[in-house]
Enzyme design. Structure first.
Site, PDB file in Angstrom:
ATOM      1  N   CYS A  91      30.706  46.291  40.230  1.00 60.42           N
ATOM      2  CA  CYS A  91      31.695  47.162  39.580  1.00 60.42           C
ATOM      3  C   CYS A  91      31.258  47.647  38.200  1.00 60.42           C
ATOM      4  O   CYS A  91      31.881  48.546  37.632  1.00 60.42           O
ATOM      5  CB  CYS A  91      33.039  46.452  39.480  1.00 60.42           C
ATOM      6  N   HIS A 143      37.566  49.766  33.992  1.00 55.20           N
ATOM      7  CA  HIS A 143      37.385  49.610  35.435  1.00 55.20           C
ATOM      8  C   HIS A 143      38.736  49.330  36.097  1.00 55.20           C
ATOM      9  O   HIS A 143      39.521  48.516  35.608  1.00 55.20           O
ATOM     10  CB  HIS A 143      36.409  48.461  35.691  1.00 55.20           C
ATOM     11  N   ASN A 164      40.336  50.123  43.891  1.00 61.64           N
ATOM     12  CA  ASN A 164      39.072  49.794  43.225  1.00 61.64           C
ATOM     13  C   ASN A 164      37.924  50.468  43.986  1.00 61.64           C
ATOM     14  O   ASN A 164      37.580  50.048  45.087  1.00 61.64           O
ATOM     15  CB  ASN A 164      38.901  48.273  43.203  1.00 61.64           C
TER      16      ASN A 164
HETATM   17  O1  UT7 Z   1      36.264  44.636  40.632  1.00 55.56           O
HETATM   18  C1  UT7 Z   1      35.957  43.346  40.239  1.00 55.56           C
HETATM   19  C2  UT7 Z   1      36.247  42.374  41.264  1.00 55.56           C
HETATM   20  N1  UT7 Z   1      37.575  42.078  41.659  1.00 55.56           N
HETATM   21  C3  UT7 Z   1      38.613  41.805  40.840  1.00 55.56           C
HETATM   22  O2  UT7 Z   1      38.604  41.972  39.651  1.00 55.56           O
HETATM   23  C4  UT7 Z   1      39.824  41.265  41.515  1.00 55.56           C
HETATM   24  C5  UT7 Z   1      40.389  40.092  40.771  1.00 55.56           C
HETATM   25  N2  UT7 Z   1      41.464  39.427  41.480  1.00 55.56           N
HETATM   26  C6  UT7 Z   1      42.669  40.012  41.745  1.00 55.56           C
HETATM   27  O3  UT7 Z   1      42.882  41.162  41.450  1.00 55.56           O
HETATM   28  C7  UT7 Z   1      43.770  39.151  42.320  1.00 55.56           C
HETATM   29  O4  UT7 Z   1      43.374  37.806  42.292  1.00 55.56           O
HETATM   30  C8  UT7 Z   1      44.178  39.529  43.771  1.00 55.56           C
HETATM   31  C9  UT7 Z   1      44.893  40.863  43.760  1.00 55.56           C
HETATM   32  C10 UT7 Z   1      42.958  39.587  44.662  1.00 55.56           C
HETATM   33  C11 UT7 Z   1      45.153  38.484  44.320  1.00 55.56           C
HETATM   34  O5  UT7 Z   1      46.286  38.359  43.459  1.00 55.56           O
HETATM   35  P1  UT7 Z   1      46.758  36.930  42.944  1.00 55.56           P
HETATM   36  O6  UT7 Z   1      47.964  37.160  42.135  1.00 55.56           O
HETATM   37  O7  UT7 Z   1      45.593  36.256  42.279  1.00 55.56           O
HETATM   38  O8  UT7 Z   1      47.163  36.222  44.290  1.00 55.56           O
HETATM   39  P2  UT7 Z   1      46.631  34.850  44.895  1.00 55.56           P
HETATM   40  O9  UT7 Z   1      45.257  35.006  45.445  1.00 55.56           O
HETATM   41  O10 UT7 Z   1      46.861  33.754  43.895  1.00 55.56           O
HETATM   42  O11 UT7 Z   1      47.633  34.632  46.080  1.00 55.56           O
HETATM   43  C12 UT7 Z   1      49.013  34.365  45.871  1.00 55.56           C
HETATM   44  C13 UT7 Z   1      49.708  34.284  47.208  1.00 55.56           C
HETATM   45  C14 UT7 Z   1      48.997  33.397  48.208  1.00 55.56           C
HETATM   46  O12 UT7 Z   1      49.964  32.748  49.008  1.00 55.56           O
HETATM   47  P3  UT7 Z   1      50.409  31.240  48.704  1.00 55.56           P
HETATM   48  O13 UT7 Z   1      49.150  30.429  48.851  1.00 55.56           O
HETATM   49  O14 UT7 Z   1      50.945  31.255  47.307  1.00 55.56           O
HETATM   50  O15 UT7 Z   1      51.417  30.985  49.749  1.00 55.56           O
HETATM   51  C15 UT7 Z   1      48.219  34.369  49.072  1.00 55.56           C
HETATM   52  O16 UT7 Z   1      47.966  33.872  50.371  1.00 55.56           O
HETATM   53  O17 UT7 Z   1      49.744  35.579  47.811  1.00 55.56           O
HETATM   54  C16 UT7 Z   1      49.145  35.535  49.109  1.00 55.56           C
HETATM   55  N3  UT7 Z   1      48.472  36.804  49.358  1.00 55.56           N
HETATM   56  C17 UT7 Z   1      49.118  37.895  49.818  1.00 55.56           C
HETATM   57  N4  UT7 Z   1      50.383  38.115  50.178  1.00 55.56           N
HETATM   58  C18 UT7 Z   1      50.735  39.342  50.602  1.00 55.56           C
HETATM   59  C19 UT7 Z   1      47.178  37.112  49.152  1.00 55.56           C
HETATM   60  N5  UT7 Z   1      46.945  38.408  49.466  1.00 55.56           N
HETATM   61  C20 UT7 Z   1      48.113  38.902  49.894  1.00 55.56           C
HETATM   62  C21 UT7 Z   1      48.524  40.162  50.357  1.00 55.56           C
HETATM   63  N6  UT7 Z   1      49.838  40.341  50.696  1.00 55.56           N
HETATM   64  N7  UT7 Z   1      47.680  41.211  50.471  1.00 55.56           N
END
Ligand code: UT7
Length: 331
Positions: free
Chosen positions: A116, A256, A286
């Site tokens: 990225c 970004h 992204n």
């Molecule tokens: O470009 C550079 C590289 N990438 C980044 O910079 C991305 C950085 N990371 C992020 O943007 C975020 O971590 C994400 C958007 C990928 C995820 O958001 P989060 O707030 O960190 O969610 P999480 O991974 O902590 O998941 C929270 C909950 C989980 O459920 P439980 O375990 O709490 O029951 C996930 O299974 O949300 C669940 N979950 C979803 N639910 C609905 C994960 N993805 C989804 C989804 N829809 N698409």
């Protein structure tokens, strides 16, 4: 003799027509519009549906947009840098193909891979060639067909990424405008948290890697998020401090577009008024190497000659940094 500075003198962009909305994604994986919007700020992304077209198609279209808008003679372009994490082919330069297709027949060209941060690092490279005095027109392209490496059954990645391309032309400036300072960093610890496992020299593609879907990008979102917030904010505040810039001095933040919450955290640390924080994540998601030039193209008309722009990015590797640039023209 005054120092040559490297200014951006033209920009261009391209996104494919097909719009993949949150509601469509909700029919493919267990997710919903409310979750995606509140956690990322993304509403929709563009997807290049044509199976026979790769990232070069996006980059060529963006370059052609730039060339047409500013009436650039492609034969005068000295070099083409193509930042991408999704090259057309593992071997054979995407940049070389692109340069030929746009008529940059007198240019040399190469690909730059920094996930990225590809476009940000590419800005440093392009500017250095101009500042050296050896070249007069350097075309920097950032384009990624992210849909080619996404598993559309994995809700933790398929909601984030989209396809797109952007381009910027760098030329010498004698008024001191253009790139002023940069703070670029990397840390190999990141490869544990964001990567494509197979298809490289450690684990070449095999029936087994395909069956395990190791040719798709995977990330530990939470960990990447933490590193992204602290490093992007650190880099941006560092570059402001060492150039004696306050939030009032900065006209625009070009960050970004990975997650709206990362951009908010960065702009808060910089003490920036929200009106200066440019965003298009809601429309494109992204797009990896394309986010920064897509912002430049979308907001070009608002920039005034002499405006202070701070660029910031964070990506796989890890790679990150910030660039301070003075805008060089009125549209
Ligand atoms: O470009 C550079 C590289 N990438 C980044 O910079 C991305 C950085 N990371 C992020 O943007 C975020 O971590 C994400 C958007 C990928 C995820 O958001 P989060 O707030 O960190 O969610 P999480 O991974 O902590 O998941 C929270 C909950 C989980 O459920 P439980 O375990 O709490 O029951 C996930 O299974 O949300 C669940 N979950 C979803 N639910 C609905 C994960 N993805 C989804 C989804 N829809 N698409």
């Amino acid at each position: 003799m005054s120092k040559i500075t490297a200014a951006i003198t033209a920009v261009g962009a391209y996104v494919p027509d097909y719009v993949l909305t949150n509601d469509i994604l909700a029919t493919m994986v267990d997710t919903n519009d409310e979750w995606i919007t509140s956690r990322t700020g993304i509403k929709e992304r563009r997807i290049l549906k044509d199976k026979d077209k790769g990232s070069s198609f996006l980059g060529i279209k963006a370059a052609e947009d730039l060339i047409a808008k500013k009436n650039v003679d492609p034969k005068e372009i000295d070099m083409v840098i193509f930042a991408t994490a999704t090259p057309d082919l593992p071997v054979a330069s995407t940049a070389a193909y692109t340069a030929s297709q746009i008529g940059a027949v007198n240019a040399f060209s190469y690909d730059l891979q920094a996930a990225c941060s590809g476009f940000l690092y590419g800005m440093s490279t392009a500017a250095s060639y101009i500042e050296s005095g050896r070249y007069k027109k350097v075309l920097l392209i950032g384009a990624d067909k992210m849909s080619s490496i996404i598993d559309y059954k994995d809700r933790t990645t398929c909601i984030i990424f989209g396809d797109g391309g952007g381009a910027a032309l760098f030329e010498p400036n004698n008024e001191g405008l253009g790139l002023q300072d940069e703070y670029l960093r990397s840390d190999g610890i990141g490869r544990e948290f964001l990567r494509i496992e197979a298809g490289g020299s450690i684990l070449p593609t095999s029936e087994e890697t395909l069956a395990k879907k190791l040719h798709f990008v995977r990330q530990d979102g939470k960990t990447v998020f933490k590193y992204a917030v602290s490093n992007m904010a650190d880099a941006s505040t560092k570059i402001m401090e060492r150039n004696n810039l306050t939030g009032d001095d900065v006209d625009w933040l070009i960050a970004h577009q990975a997650n709206k919450r990362i951009i908010d955290a960065t702009s808060n640390r910089m003490n920036l008024d929200q009106s200066k924080v440019l965003m298009n994540i809601e429309r494109y998601g992204n797009t990896t190497s394309a986010t920064l030039p897509l912002l430049l193209s979308d907001y070009e008309k608002q920039f005034k000659k002499g405006d202070t722009l701070i660029f910031a990015s964070f990506g796989g590797g890890f790679t990150w940094g910030s660039i301070y640039l003075k805008w060089a023209y009125n549209s």
